[in-house]
Structures are given as C-alpha cells and as structure tokens.
Motif scaffolding. Structure first.
Motif, PDB file in Angstrom:
ATOM      1  N   ASP A  21      44.582  70.525  83.869  1.00 49.12           N
ATOM      2  CA  ASP A  21      43.839  70.897  82.522  1.00 49.12           C
ATOM      3  C   ASP A  21      42.509  70.153  83.090  1.00 49.12           C
ATOM      4  N   MET A  22      42.399  69.013  83.618  1.00 54.71           N
ATOM      5  CA  MET A  22      41.191  68.727  83.982  1.00 54.71           C
ATOM      6  C   MET A  22      40.462  69.184  85.130  1.00 54.71           C
ATOM      7  N   VAL A  23      41.369  69.678  86.205  1.00 52.19           N
ATOM      8  CA  VAL A  23      40.674  70.868  87.007  1.00 52.19           C
ATOM      9  C   VAL A  23      40.049  72.108  86.611  1.00 52.19           C
ATOM     10  N   SER A  24      40.855  72.462  85.822  1.00 51.21           N
ATOM     11  CA  SER A  24      40.445  73.992  85.020  1.00 51.21           C
ATOM     12  C   SER A  24      39.363  73.440  84.228  1.00 51.21           C
ATOM     13  N   LEU A  25      39.133  72.383  83.653  1.00 51.66           N
ATOM     14  CA  LEU A  25      37.998  72.088  82.540  1.00 51.66           C
ATOM     15  C   LEU A  25      36.692  72.005  83.626  1.00 51.66           C
ATOM     16  N   ILE A  26      36.890  71.344  84.582  1.00 54.88           N
ATOM     17  CA  ILE A  26      35.680  71.179  85.610  1.00 54.88           C
ATOM     18  C   ILE A  26      35.453  72.347  86.317  1.00 54.88           C
ATOM     19  N   LEU A  27      36.255  73.168  86.825  1.00 49.59           N
ATOM     20  CA  LEU A  27      36.070  74.288  87.307  1.00 49.59           C
ATOM     21  C   LEU A  27      35.478  75.383  86.331  1.00 49.59           C
ATOM     22  N   ALA A  28      35.994  75.372  85.228  1.00 50.14           N
ATOM     23  CA  ALA A  28      35.069  76.207  84.130  1.00 50.14           C
ATOM     24  C   ALA A  28      33.678  76.029  84.054  1.00 50.14           C
ATOM     25  N   LEU A  29      33.377  74.656  83.797  1.00 50.31           N
ATOM     26  CA  LEU A  29      31.989  74.410  83.630  1.00 50.31           C
ATOM     27  C   LEU A  29      31.257  74.714  84.899  1.00 50.31           C
ATOM     28  N   VAL A  30      31.654  74.668  86.162  1.00 55.70           N
ATOM     29  CA  VAL A  30      31.003  75.017  87.404  1.00 55.70           C
ATOM     30  C   VAL A  30      31.076  76.446  87.185  1.00 55.70           C
ATOM     31  N   LEU A  31      32.052  77.408  87.131  1.00 52.75           N
ATOM     32  CA  LEU A  31      31.944  78.710  87.144  1.00 52.75           C
ATOM     33  C   LEU A  31      30.953  79.274  86.265  1.00 52.75           C
ATOM     34  N   HIS A  32      30.909  78.542  85.001  1.00 50.37           N
ATOM     35  CA  HIS A  32      29.822  79.079  83.986  1.00 50.37           C
ATOM     36  C   HIS A  32      28.590  79.005  84.453  1.00 50.37           C
ATOM     37  N   ARG A  33      28.312  77.819  85.332  1.00 45.89           N
ATOM     38  CA  ARG A  33      26.749  77.701  85.878  1.00 45.89           C
ATOM     39  C   ARG A  33      26.575  78.793  86.830  1.00 45.89           C
ATOM     40  N   ALA A  87      27.009  72.736  97.281  1.00 46.73           N
ATOM     41  CA  ALA A  87      27.291  71.316  97.034  1.00 46.73           C
ATOM     42  C   ALA A  87      28.434  70.849  97.581  1.00 46.73           C
ATOM     43  N   ASP A  88      28.374  69.332  98.086  1.00 43.28           N
ATOM     44  CA  ASP A  88      29.639  68.728  98.228  1.00 43.28           C
ATOM     45  C   ASP A  88      29.917  67.714  97.579  1.00 43.28           C
ATOM     46  N   ARG A  89      29.205  67.465  96.147  1.00 43.20           N
ATOM     47  CA  ARG A  89      29.056  66.472  95.365  1.00 43.20           C
ATOM     48  C   ARG A  89      28.703  67.025  94.203  1.00 43.20           C
ATOM     49  N   LEU A  90      29.335  66.661  92.965  1.00 45.00           N
ATOM     50  CA  LEU A  90      28.898  67.339  91.721  1.00 45.00           C
ATOM     51  C   LEU A  90      28.403  66.041  90.974  1.00 45.00           C
ATOM     52  N   PRO A  91      27.279  66.284  90.123  1.00 49.96           N
ATOM     53  CA  PRO A  91      26.908  65.122  89.132  1.00 49.96           C
ATOM     54  C   PRO A  91      28.018  64.648  88.422  1.00 49.96           C
ATOM     55  N   GLY A  92      28.009  63.371  88.502  1.00 48.10           N
ATOM     56  CA  GLY A  92      29.115  62.330  87.630  1.00 48.10           C
ATOM     57  C   GLY A  92      30.186  62.245  88.639  1.00 48.10           C
ATOM     58  N   ALA A  93      30.197  62.626  89.959  1.00 50.57           N
ATOM     59  CA  ALA A  93      31.394  62.343  90.999  1.00 50.57           C
ATOM     60  C   ALA A  93      31.156  60.955  91.532  1.00 50.57           C
ATOM     61  N   PRO A  94      32.316  60.470  91.974  1.00 52.08           N
ATOM     62  CA  PRO A  94      32.089  59.044  92.570  1.00 52.08           C
ATOM     63  C   PRO A  94      31.336  59.150  93.902  1.00 52.08           C
ATOM     64  N   ALA A  95      30.735  58.095  93.972  1.00 52.50           N
ATOM     65  CA  ALA A  95      29.692  58.170  95.466  1.00 52.50           C
ATOM     66  C   ALA A  95      30.742  57.800  96.433  1.00 52.50           C
ATOM     67  N   VAL A 142      37.491  69.000  92.302  1.00 49.85           N
ATOM     68  CA  VAL A 142      38.686  68.218  92.111  1.00 49.85           C
ATOM     69  C   VAL A 142      38.251  66.570  92.169  1.00 49.85           C
ATOM     70  N   ALA A 143      37.401  66.303  92.687  1.00 48.03           N
ATOM     71  CA  ALA A 143      36.971  64.821  92.685  1.00 48.03           C
ATOM     72  C   ALA A 143      36.839  64.303  91.333  1.00 48.03           C
ATOM     73  N   VAL A 144      35.664  65.195  90.674  1.00 49.68           N
ATOM     74  CA  VAL A 144      35.239  64.985  89.370  1.00 49.68           C
ATOM     75  C   VAL A 144      36.530  64.868  88.489  1.00 49.68           C
ATOM     76  N   ALA A 145      37.269  65.880  88.405  1.00 49.12           N
ATOM     77  CA  ALA A 145      38.599  65.979  87.662  1.00 49.12           C
ATOM     78  C   ALA A 145      39.634  64.942  87.733  1.00 49.12           C
ATOM     79  N   ARG A 146      39.487  64.248  89.039  1.00 50.01           N
ATOM     80  CA  ARG A 146      40.575  63.270  89.277  1.00 50.01           C
ATOM     81  C   ARG A 146      39.949  61.827  88.917  1.00 50.01           C
ATOM     82  N   GLN A 147      38.537  61.747  88.260  1.00 49.11           N
ATOM     83  CA  GLN A 147      38.178  60.510  88.085  1.00 49.11           C
ATOM     84  C   GLN A 147      39.118  59.621  86.999  1.00 49.11           C
ATOM     85  N   PRO A 148      39.195  58.613  87.008  1.00 45.20           N
ATOM     86  CA  PRO A 148      40.138  57.863  86.146  1.00 45.20           C
ATOM     87  C   PRO A 148      39.656  57.698  84.761  1.00 45.20           C
TER      88      PRO A 148
END
Length: 176
Positions: free
Chosen positions: A49-61, A168-176, A26-32
């Motif tokens: 749509d953004m949550v679904s996109l990021i979730l799909a990428l994570v689930l694929h992995r 993980a509690d943080r994904l690559p590309g997530a805000p610090a 959710v944090a990655v999907a909500r990035q401005p």
C-alpha cells in the motif's frame, strides 16, 4: 542482410533507465516513519500500500508532462516486474502469480484515481483509510500524520521538474 551477430546481440532494456527512480520510490515507501508515526501496518499488504501510494504520487507528477508518458509506463512496468519477483521469492507458484499481479495492477489503478484527490480533502482522507488501514480508522494522530506527509511529498515532487524526476535516484523526503 541478416547478421548472425544481431541474433545474439541483446538490446538494453529501456525500463532500466527508470530503475533508479523505482528504487527511490521504494526507499521512500519503506521509511520507518510511515509505519511508526503514521501507523501504517508493517505487513506485506501495508508495504504494498505504501509503495502504491508513493508510486501514485510520482506517476501523477510525471503525467503532468506529456513528453514523459513513456517514463511513466516504464516505471509502472518495473512495479509489475518487481511485484512478480517478490511474489515468486515468497513462494507463490506460476498459476497464482498471474492472478495476483492482475489484482495488484488493478489495485494500483484504483489508487491512481483515488490519490488524485486534493490534499486535506475528505476524499483523500477516505482513500487513505480505505487503502492503508483496510477501512479501519487508524490510531490517534496516524491519519493526520500521513495526510500531512502525503501533502509534503506531493509538494516536493511538484517542485521538481519532470525531466529531473524521471532520472532521479533519490526523491524528496528519502533517507540520505
């Protein structure tokens, strides 16, 4: 023998082990950046749509490791639970929530298939336009920005071991 203690003892929800990962999705999907540089509509649909996109990428992995299948299921169940809670918070009633959740799960399923398309491919480009911008071509540079960002996100997830990703509690590309 039956114990009265067992009647009142609640087992921890195994999905909660995936809560940090769900929060990271959710944090990655909500990035401005998705909404500003990428031009994704900053609406309820756009955020879904953004949550679904990021979730799909994570689930694929996660799906790349057969030992982690359960983690993917738990993460998906958190998605459903969160969407249910969000809809109720907005004010949807019980009669509507079930149907809407069914539609959302169906939409996620479609996106899981569509987002398997290769980075930079016309198939991925078409899927992003169809899902993020509801079939309307986005403004100049927006689609290219999102295509590049999706490829970077997928590469960063691919560099992580699945065993590390599912806790993980943080994904690559997530805000610090």
């Amino acid at each position: 023998m039956f114990s009265i203690r067992k009647l009142f003892k609640s087992e921890p929800d195994p999905r909660e082990a995936r809560r940090p990962l769900w929060n990271a999705v959710v944090a990655v999907a909500r990035q401005p950046r998705w909404y500003e540089e990428g031009g994704v509509p900053d609406t309820l649909d756009g955020r879904f749509d953004m949550v679904s996109l990021i979730l799909a990428l994570v689930l694929h992995r996660i799906d790349e490791d057969p030992a982690a299948v359960r983690a993917g299921v738990e993460l998906t169940e958190l998605f459903v639970s969160d969407m249910d809670g969000q809809m109720r918070q907005i004010g949807f009633g019980d009669m509507v929530v079930g149907k809407q959740i069914g539609r959302m799960v169906g939409a996620l399923g479609g996106r899981l298939g569509a987002y398997k398309a290769a980075d930079g491919s016309e198939e991925l480009r078409a899927a992003l336009v169809r899902n993020l911008w509801r079939g309307q071509m986005p403004g100049e540079g927006h689609l290219d920005y999102v295509m590049t960002a999706v490829a970077a996100q997928r590469a960063a997830l691919g560099a992580m071991r699945v065993a590390e990703l599912i806790v993980a509690d943080r994904l690559p590309g997530a805000p610090a």
